[in-house]
Design an enzyme around this catalytic site. Structure first.
Site, PDB file in Angstrom:
ATOM      1  N   THR A 240      69.772  25.892  40.283  1.00 40.69           N
ATOM      2  CA  THR A 240      70.258  24.582  39.856  1.00 40.69           C
ATOM      3  C   THR A 240      71.743  24.377  40.141  1.00 40.69           C
ATOM      4  O   THR A 240      72.254  23.283  39.924  1.00 40.69           O
ATOM      5  CB  THR A 240      69.996  24.385  38.350  1.00 40.69           C
ATOM      6  N   GLY A 241      72.452  25.401  40.588  1.00 38.81           N
ATOM      7  CA  GLY A 241      73.840  25.217  41.011  1.00 38.81           C
ATOM      8  C   GLY A 241      74.875  25.792  40.085  1.00 38.81           C
ATOM      9  O   GLY A 241      76.027  25.349  40.086  1.00 38.81           O
ATOM     10  N   HIS A 459      35.173  19.480  46.887  1.00 38.66           N
ATOM     11  CA  HIS A 459      36.042  19.935  45.794  1.00 38.66           C
ATOM     12  C   HIS A 459      37.332  19.112  45.759  1.00 38.66           C
ATOM     13  O   HIS A 459      37.724  18.594  44.703  1.00 38.66           O
ATOM     14  CB  HIS A 459      36.365  21.425  45.990  1.00 38.66           C
ATOM     15  N   GLU A 460      37.992  18.971  46.912  1.00 34.61           N
ATOM     16  CA  GLU A 460      39.245  18.215  46.962  1.00 34.61           C
ATOM     17  C   GLU A 460      38.996  16.727  46.751  1.00 34.61           C
ATOM     18  O   GLU A 460      39.814  16.034  46.130  1.00 34.61           O
ATOM     19  CB  GLU A 460      39.959  18.450  48.294  1.00 34.61           C
ATOM     20  N   HIS A 463      38.835  16.091  43.028  1.00 36.43           N
ATOM     21  CA  HIS A 463      40.170  15.948  42.441  1.00 36.43           C
ATOM     22  C   HIS A 463      40.706  14.535  42.665  1.00 36.43           C
ATOM     23  O   HIS A 463      41.223  13.891  41.737  1.00 36.43           O
ATOM     24  CB  HIS A 463      41.143  16.948  43.079  1.00 36.43           C
ATOM     25  N   ASP A 534      42.596  26.119  39.371  1.00 37.33           N
ATOM     26  CA  ASP A 534      42.383  24.987  38.462  1.00 37.33           C
ATOM     27  C   ASP A 534      42.118  25.477  37.049  1.00 37.33           C
ATOM     28  O   ASP A 534      42.672  24.948  36.076  1.00 37.33           O
ATOM     29  CB  ASP A 534      41.199  24.138  38.941  1.00 37.33           C
TER      30      ASP A 534
END
Length: 657
Positions: A240-241, A459-460, A463, A534
């Protein structure tokens, strides 16, 4: 006119090689000047010697018995002869003793003596024959002490190597092992980072800018009775810096800046860590006002007395104790400010976190959509782009990305463009880079049977269908059945960046996640192992709802989460066995309800699911507009799921995705 101090020539630094060179010169001098190198002495043979004897040219023969050498001295009359003119000349450097004109290496001493005696009798000579021995005291002494010199030299060499080498800085030598390894930042030679190079992090930048201002103009704050803070702790996820922010402080501050890592205090020798802490603060106080930056402070700042079964962390605890004393103890100097960074603030000792030591804890969070745009602006400066990129679009496509992730996206995009022989980086290269980082490397050559490919496609598509039908599910971006990384297919979503999450939103996300297994059940009446990730995701979500957020009616408003990380549960659970059984039942019940809900949704839209899967099998990659053609406009779509690329021929999509 006096010379300026800056232009005066620097004195050469002392080096041990000077001593070695001086010794070598002395050895050569003894060898060179102690011999007859500059005398006009010539070597001769036995026959020449006999001839010189017959002529009466020799006044004395000195036989050196231990070297089998004879030194020949000529008479004054013989030195006037032309045959001896080479040895009659005076040497360049006068000798301190009597120098022979000739030298002779003889063989057997008895034969050599007999020959000389015979010639003396035959020629009635008065040549003196004398005997002597020679010894080189310097060489004998040198040979005597040479073994000791070698042993001492090897020992010094090994000690220097064991302690990190001669060029290892302050801690490089065995006697300086307790010295600090901190690097003093030099703004003239080191790369300077300013606050302009740090995009986003507005709150954190404001805090550290004020620290720099404290040191530049302390009277502004102390005139009102305020005190300069002792330290500031930068806390946040990796990438994050935090370290970049510290580099900016080093570049902006006009005071000495000491930088080191928490692990630099750790050493195999007992007491070294505390010694280095003392030396670090001593150096900083000598140069005060100054800033000390300790990166990854959790290496030495862990809570004391936790799980100390063997006493193995005593050295680390001594180092921490010394750091606590230096930061806020007797005789501390308020003109030294300590900056530290960590992503494990939960394990730090409470004494380190109290006011008076780290007065400020600055949380550096993951950037939001506005800050991601600013970070893209910074990292796109050196990138040669083919068009004016829509930075708002890129920042929307990278939710949850840290600053380091965005830098990686820009770099990957440049590498992808170079791999495709492009002259500039395009928008599609950035999108491919996001896919590469999120999903992994594309594996189009992976062997997949037609049956497996069909299962993956449904399957996809499951989703995609379920997420399209649910209000609170994340908007779909694209779906692919091209293997990438460890996954055989993937659906990309653009989640809404929420600060709080309600139960119905989490349940919709769980239902969309179970849509893949539900589609396999609806279409084939069989399930497979392809839903492992999943199931892992929904199980974690359900357990968090029940045990962390208190979002379950049966368990009630109870949480078993300890955000401080200082729990004392050990090996026992913070609830009874009866409660554990109830928790397991509620988690299972919650998941099964969402699974049945997904099955009902897919049964009601089976024809659309089939059409979507067939299109996915044909094109391998489909986008949001493909779903709109099949399902129509999403009624509760906020427009966040913008298409990731303009429509291109299917073949090009396959190649780029």
């Amino acid at each position: 006119m006096a010379k300026d101090k800056n232009t005066s020539p620097k004195k050469p630094k002392f080096s041990s090689w000077w001593i070695y060179g001086l010794i070598a010169i002395l050895l050569l001098g003894f060898q060179f000047f102690g011999s007859n190198s500059f005398a006009n002495t010539k070597k001769t043979t036995t026959s020449e010697l006999q001839e010189y004897l017959r002529n009466g040219d020799i006044s004395k023969i000195l036989i050196i018995t231990n070297t089998r050498q004879a030194k020949v001295f000529l008479t004054d009359e013989a030195l006037q002869k032309d045959v001896h003119k080479d040895v009659a000349e005076k040497p360049l450097i006068p000798s301190t003793g009597i120098v022979p004109q000739y030298v002779l290496d003889y063989g057997d001493l008895q034969n050599f003596e007999n020959d000389i005696k015979k010639l003396k009798q035959e020629n009635n000579l008065e040549t003196i024959v004398d005997y002597d021995t020679e010894s080189n005291l310097f060489m004998e002494m040198l040979l005597g002490i040479l073994p000791f010199i070698l042993i001492i030299g090897i020992w010094i060499y090994l000690m220097r190597r064991m302690s990190g080498g001669a060029g290892g800085g302050a801690g490089g030598q065995i006697f300086n092992i307790g010295k600090s390894k901190a690097k003093l930042f030099d703004e003239k030679t080191d790369t300077r980072t300013s606050f302009k190079d740090v995009a986003g992090l507005e709150g954190a930048k404001e805090e550290v800018e004020e620290i720099v201002e404290f040191l530049r103009n302390p009277d502004k704050y102390t005139s009102l009775g305020g005190k300069i803070p002792k330290g500031a702790l930068l806390v946040g996820p990796p990438g994050t810096g935090k370290t970049l922010l510290a580099k900016a402080v080093a570049g902006e501050a006009k005071v000495p800046f000491f930088s080191l890592s928490g692990s630099d205090f750790v050493e195999m020798f007992v007491g070294v860590g505390a010694s280095r802490v003392r030396d670090l603060f001593k150096q900083a106080k000598d140069k005060s006002p100054a800033i000390i930056f300790i990166d990854e402070i959790d290496a030495i700042g862990r809570a004391r007395g936790k799980n100390n079964f063997t006493g193995s962390n005593d050295e680390r605890e001594n180092t921490l104790n010394q750091l606590l004393t230096e930061m806020d103890g007797f005789g501390t100097n308020t003109n030294v400010i300590v900056l530290a960074a960590t992503n494990r603030a939960d394990v730090l000792d409470k004494a380190l976190m109290r006011a008076g030591r780290f007065d400020r804890q600055i949380y550096v969070d993951l950037p939001d959509i506005r800050e991601r745009k600013e970070i893209f602006e910074v990292h796109l400066r050196p990138i040669k782009t083919a068009e004016t990129l829509d930075l708002d679009f890129l920042s929307r496509q990278t939710p949850g990305f840290s600053g380091a992730d965005i830098a990686n996206v820009c770099n990957e995009a440049a590498l992808i463009a170079a791999r495709k022989e492009k002259k500039a980086v395009t928008k599609q290269d950035f999108l491919d880079a996001v896919d590469r980082i999120v999903g992994g490397l594309e594996k189009k050559n992976k062997i997949i049977t037609p049956g497996e490919k069909k299962t993956i496609a449904y399957h996809e598509a499951g989703h995609a269908t379920v997420s399209w039908m649910l209000e609170h599910a994340a908007p779909l971006v694209k779906v692919t059945i091209v293997p990438r990384g460890q996954s055989l297919g993937a659906a990309w979503y653009l989640p809404e960046e929420r600060l709080i999450v309600r139960p119905e939103q989490m349940l919709d996300e769980m239902c969309a996640t179970m849509g893949g297994r539900a589609a396999e059940k609806v279409m084939f009446n069989k399930i497979s192992t392809g839903a492992l990730s999943d199931l892992e995701k929904v199980t974690k979500q359900a357990r968090a709802m029940v045990t962390v957020y208190g979002l379950n009616d049966e368990i009630g408003n109870v949480t078993y989460y300890d955000s401080s990380g200082q729990n004392d549960y050990g090996f026992s659970k913070p609830y009874s066995e009866e409660t554990a059984q109830k928790i397991d039942e509620e988690i299972s019940k919650m998941i099964e309800e969402q699974y049945k809900r997904a099955i009902d949704l897919l049964n009601n839209n089976k024809d659309k699911l089939t059409e979507l899967a067939e299109r996915l099998l044909e094109k391998e990659v489909i986008f949001k507009d493909d779903l709109e053609k099949i399902f129509g406009k999403r009624p509760f779509d906020s427009g966040a799921g913008e298409e990731i690329a303009e429509k291109e021929p299917a073949k090009e999509e396959e190649k780029s995705e």
